[in-house]
Motif scaffolding. Structure first.
Motif, PDB file in Angstrom:
ATOM      1  N   SER A   1      35.406  45.035  43.322  1.00 25.92           N
ATOM      2  CA  SER A   1      34.650  43.782  43.379  1.00 25.92           C
ATOM      3  C   SER A   1      34.151  43.603  42.129  1.00 25.92           C
ATOM      4  O   SER A   1      33.677  44.653  41.502  1.00 25.92           O
ATOM      5  CB  SER A   1      33.953  43.592  44.731  1.00 25.92           C
ATOM      6  N   GLU A   2      33.824  42.410  41.889  1.00 26.98           N
ATOM      7  CA  GLU A   2      32.884  42.086  40.608  1.00 26.98           C
ATOM      8  C   GLU A   2      31.680  42.612  40.694  1.00 26.98           C
ATOM      9  O   GLU A   2      30.939  43.391  39.910  1.00 26.98           O
ATOM     10  CB  GLU A   2      32.860  40.648  40.253  1.00 26.98           C
ATOM     11  N   TYR A   3      31.022  42.605  42.032  1.00 26.43           N
ATOM     12  CA  TYR A   3      29.614  43.279  42.433  1.00 26.43           C
ATOM     13  C   TYR A   3      29.541  44.617  42.100  1.00 26.43           C
ATOM     14  O   TYR A   3      28.683  45.232  41.468  1.00 26.43           O
ATOM     15  CB  TYR A   3      29.152  42.614  43.737  1.00 26.43           C
ATOM     16  N   ARG A   4      30.631  45.206  42.534  1.00 25.87           N
ATOM     17  CA  ARG A   4      30.714  46.803  42.341  1.00 25.87           C
ATOM     18  C   ARG A   4      30.783  47.099  40.905  1.00 25.87           C
ATOM     19  O   ARG A   4      30.235  47.986  40.483  1.00 25.87           O
ATOM     20  CB  ARG A   4      31.910  47.383  43.062  1.00 25.87           C
ATOM     21  N   VAL A   5      31.680  46.553  40.105  1.00 26.56           N
ATOM     22  CA  VAL A   5      31.771  46.614  38.711  1.00 26.56           C
ATOM     23  C   VAL A   5      30.509  46.673  38.078  1.00 26.56           C
ATOM     24  O   VAL A   5      30.048  47.509  37.315  1.00 26.56           O
ATOM     25  CB  VAL A   5      32.955  45.805  37.958  1.00 26.56           C
ATOM     26  N   VAL A   6      29.948  45.659  38.227  1.00 21.29           N
ATOM     27  CA  VAL A   6      28.521  45.206  37.517  1.00 21.29           C
ATOM     28  C   VAL A   6      27.651  46.362  38.016  1.00 21.29           C
ATOM     29  O   VAL A   6      26.980  46.864  36.950  1.00 21.29           O
ATOM     30  CB  VAL A   6      27.941  43.842  37.651  1.00 21.29           C
ATOM     31  N   SER A   7      27.614  46.641  39.156  1.00 23.82           N
ATOM     32  CA  SER A   7      26.441  47.585  39.629  1.00 23.82           C
ATOM     33  C   SER A   7      26.950  49.107  39.027  1.00 23.82           C
ATOM     34  O   SER A   7      25.757  49.631  38.597  1.00 23.82           O
ATOM     35  CB  SER A   7      26.550  47.647  41.015  1.00 23.82           C
TER      36      SER A   7
ATOM     37  N   THR B   1      41.894  44.457  29.167  1.00 23.41           N
ATOM     38  CA  THR B   1      40.782  44.611  28.407  1.00 23.41           C
ATOM     39  C   THR B   1      39.822  43.421  28.443  1.00 23.41           C
ATOM     40  O   THR B   1      40.753  42.216  28.426  1.00 23.41           O
ATOM     41  CB  THR B   1      40.982  45.125  26.871  1.00 23.41           C
ATOM     42  N   PRO B   2      38.594  43.500  28.079  1.00 23.12           N
ATOM     43  CA  PRO B   2      37.624  44.428  28.043  1.00 23.12           C
ATOM     44  C   PRO B   2      37.714  45.200  29.228  1.00 23.12           C
ATOM     45  O   PRO B   2      38.192  44.731  30.494  1.00 23.12           O
ATOM     46  CB  PRO B   2      36.186  43.880  27.853  1.00 23.12           C
ATOM     47  N   ILE B   3      37.270  46.559  29.359  1.00 29.25           N
ATOM     48  CA  ILE B   3      37.319  47.545  30.394  1.00 29.25           C
ATOM     49  C   ILE B   3      36.906  47.316  31.633  1.00 29.25           C
ATOM     50  O   ILE B   3      37.422  47.853  32.567  1.00 29.25           O
ATOM     51  CB  ILE B   3      36.973  49.049  29.837  1.00 29.25           C
ATOM     52  N   HIS B   4      35.738  46.261  31.931  1.00 34.30           N
ATOM     53  CA  HIS B   4      35.488  45.992  33.045  1.00 34.30           C
ATOM     54  C   HIS B   4      36.615  45.090  33.946  1.00 34.30           C
ATOM     55  O   HIS B   4      36.730  45.359  34.841  1.00 34.30           O
ATOM     56  CB  HIS B   4      34.087  45.132  32.865  1.00 34.30           C
ATOM     57  N   HIS B   5      37.533  44.443  33.063  1.00 36.43           N
ATOM     58  CA  HIS B   5      38.498  43.927  33.896  1.00 36.43           C
ATOM     59  C   HIS B   5      39.383  44.718  34.540  1.00 36.43           C
ATOM     60  O   HIS B   5      40.126  44.463  35.263  1.00 36.43           O
ATOM     61  CB  HIS B   5      38.915  42.821  32.655  1.00 36.43           C
ATOM     62  N   ALA B   6      39.791  45.767  34.003  1.00 31.91           N
ATOM     63  CA  ALA B   6      40.601  46.945  34.362  1.00 31.91           C
ATOM     64  C   ALA B   6      40.085  47.624  35.699  1.00 31.91           C
ATOM     65  O   ALA B   6      41.053  47.653  36.462  1.00 31.91           O
ATOM     66  CB  ALA B   6      40.499  48.143  33.271  1.00 31.91           C
ATOM     67  N   PHE B   7      38.730  47.848  35.884  1.00 29.76           N
ATOM     68  CA  PHE B   7      38.283  48.089  37.286  1.00 29.76           C
ATOM     69  C   PHE B   7      38.442  47.050  38.159  1.00 29.76           C
ATOM     70  O   PHE B   7      38.865  47.240  39.155  1.00 29.76           O
ATOM     71  CB  PHE B   7      36.702  48.629  36.799  1.00 29.76           C
ATOM     72  N   GLU B   8      38.309  45.909  37.802  1.00 29.80           N
ATOM     73  CA  GLU B   8      38.496  44.668  38.759  1.00 29.80           C
ATOM     74  C   GLU B   8      40.084  44.392  39.123  1.00 29.80           C
ATOM     75  O   GLU B   8      40.361  44.285  40.269  1.00 29.80           O
ATOM     76  CB  GLU B   8      37.988  43.403  38.151  1.00 29.80           C
ATOM     77  N   SER B   9      40.884  44.651  38.217  1.00 29.01           N
ATOM     78  CA  SER B   9      42.174  44.601  38.409  1.00 29.01           C
ATOM     79  C   SER B   9      42.805  45.651  39.454  1.00 29.01           C
ATOM     80  O   SER B   9      43.862  45.826  40.082  1.00 29.01           O
ATOM     81  CB  SER B   9      43.294  44.545  37.352  1.00 29.01           C
ATOM     82  N   ALA B  10      42.038  47.024  39.476  1.00 31.29           N
ATOM     83  CA  ALA B  10      42.160  48.053  40.170  1.00 31.29           C
ATOM     84  C   ALA B  10      41.841  47.849  41.558  1.00 31.29           C
ATOM     85  O   ALA B  10      41.906  48.652  42.576  1.00 31.29           O
ATOM     86  CB  ALA B  10      41.529  49.388  39.827  1.00 31.29           C
TER      87      ALA B  10
END
Length: 349
Positions: free
Chosen positions: A316-322, A304-313
């Motif tokens: 890429s940072e660009y994909r998460v932000v987009s 957490t925060p949840i955007h880091h969970a997607f990154e750990s999966a």
């Protein structure tokens, strides 16, 4: 004055001035603030729990000052130009309580939450190393100490209602703060949310000063985004994310029209809920994660925060932000659509 002329002229003329009132001062201040942050050695300290962001270590932080300069300058421009204290009698401009509330609550939230962010970003780490910032208890106490006066000046004088409004402001502030973890994520959300709040406010007949201030957030955020775009040259920091989140929460409550201080219409509630989905997703997992670790010794989420969970999966940072920006845009479009369909049609529209 013809109310129809007031509404049309003000929304498409005066509201455009809100965007420029935020953009121009912020753009002028951006290079000076950026150089000052480098001179102050206000550097980002990356958490040990986010090793994939180690490359960001040492990047200047507190770049949110660029946005604050734009928003505070817009405040004075709005008063001088009549956007916050209009000398016109029309339902489109809102009740005196709302107009005064907009003009008084705005600096309380920006300066109060900005000071909390400065203490957290700069003062505490410099004066009390190795602390990285304020503890969560004093931080929350100070946030409520700023939010309650802003709620009272906005007309929420009933103690229970004032606390509820303050809770929403503090929740938005911390949710937006949690979103400030990747290049362009928080700044992009601020732009989309500012535009969306102006749209919802228009259909729900919010005072024009509410919509004007919403667009100042859009304008003031763009110069920061130029420096925060990947690879980020500067980060927002708590000095920016806390006050911007607070004013977004406050503007959300103001978007429900001027007939009641807290509208109870299901349509408005649904609109606000849809608009807030991304911030809810950022906020709620954090306390749940802490509670789970303390009580069960287990995590509910990978990070957490949840955007880091997607990154750990593996994202890429660009994909998460987009994807976060895309989902916010879709949620905002849905919120505005619901507002358009459910808001009452008034005689000057």
């Amino acid at each position: 004055m013809n109310p129809e002329f007031v509404r049309e002229d003000s929304v498409f003329g005066l509201l455009r001035s809100g965007f420029w009132a935020g953009l121009i001062p912020s753009a002028v201040a951006a290079p000076f603030v950026f150089r000052a942050l480098i001179a102050w050695r206000s550097h980002q300290t990356v958490s040990e729990f986010v090793p994939e962001h180690k490359a960001k270590q040492g990047t200047p932080t507190m770049g949110g000052l660029i946005i604050l300069v734009g928003l505070l300058a817009a405040y004075f421009i709005g008063i001088e130009g009549g956007a916050l204290f209009p000398n016109r009698e029309s339902p489109a401009f809102g009740s005196p309580v709302r107009i005064v509330g907009n003009a008084v609550a705005w600096p309380i939230l920006l300066l109060g939450f900005g000071l909390i962010g400065f203490l957290d970003d700069f003062a505490v780490p410099k004066l009390f190393p190795p602390k990285r910032g304020l503890g969560w208890v004093p931080k929350l106490v100070m946030q409520f100490a700023c939010a309650l006066p802003a709620a009272w000046y906005s007309g929420y004088t009933d103690p229970l209602t004032a606390f509820e409004v303050s809770f929403v402001i503090v929740a938005f502030s911390n949710a937006f703060n949690f979103s400030d973890g990747m290049d362009a994520l928080a700044g992009g959300l601020a732009v989309i949310l500012g535009l969306s709040l102006a749209g919802i406010g228009y259909f729900w007949h919010a005072p024009l000063c509410q919509m004007w201030l919403s667009l100042t957030v859009v304008g003031a955020s763009l110069p920061f985004l130029v420096l925060n775009a990947p690879p980020a040259k500067v980060f927002m920091g708590d000095v920016g994310s806390l006050p911007i989140g607070a004013v977004l929460g406050w503007l959300t409550l103001q978007s429900g029209g001027q007939h009641e201080l807290l509208p109870s219409s299901p349509g408005w509630v649904v609109s606000v809920f849809l608009l807030s989905l991304v911030l809810i997703a950022e906020l709620v997992p954090v306390p749940l994660q802490i509670l789970s670790v303390k009580l069960r010794k287990k995590r509910l989420f990978p990070k957490t925060p949840i955007h880091h969970a997607f990154e750990s999966a593996g994202w890429s940072e660009y994909r998460v932000v987009s994807m976060f920006h895309l989902f916010q845009a879709i949620a905002s479009f849905a919120a505005i659509s619901v507002a358009q369909q459910t808001a009452p049609k008034l005689w000057w529209m």
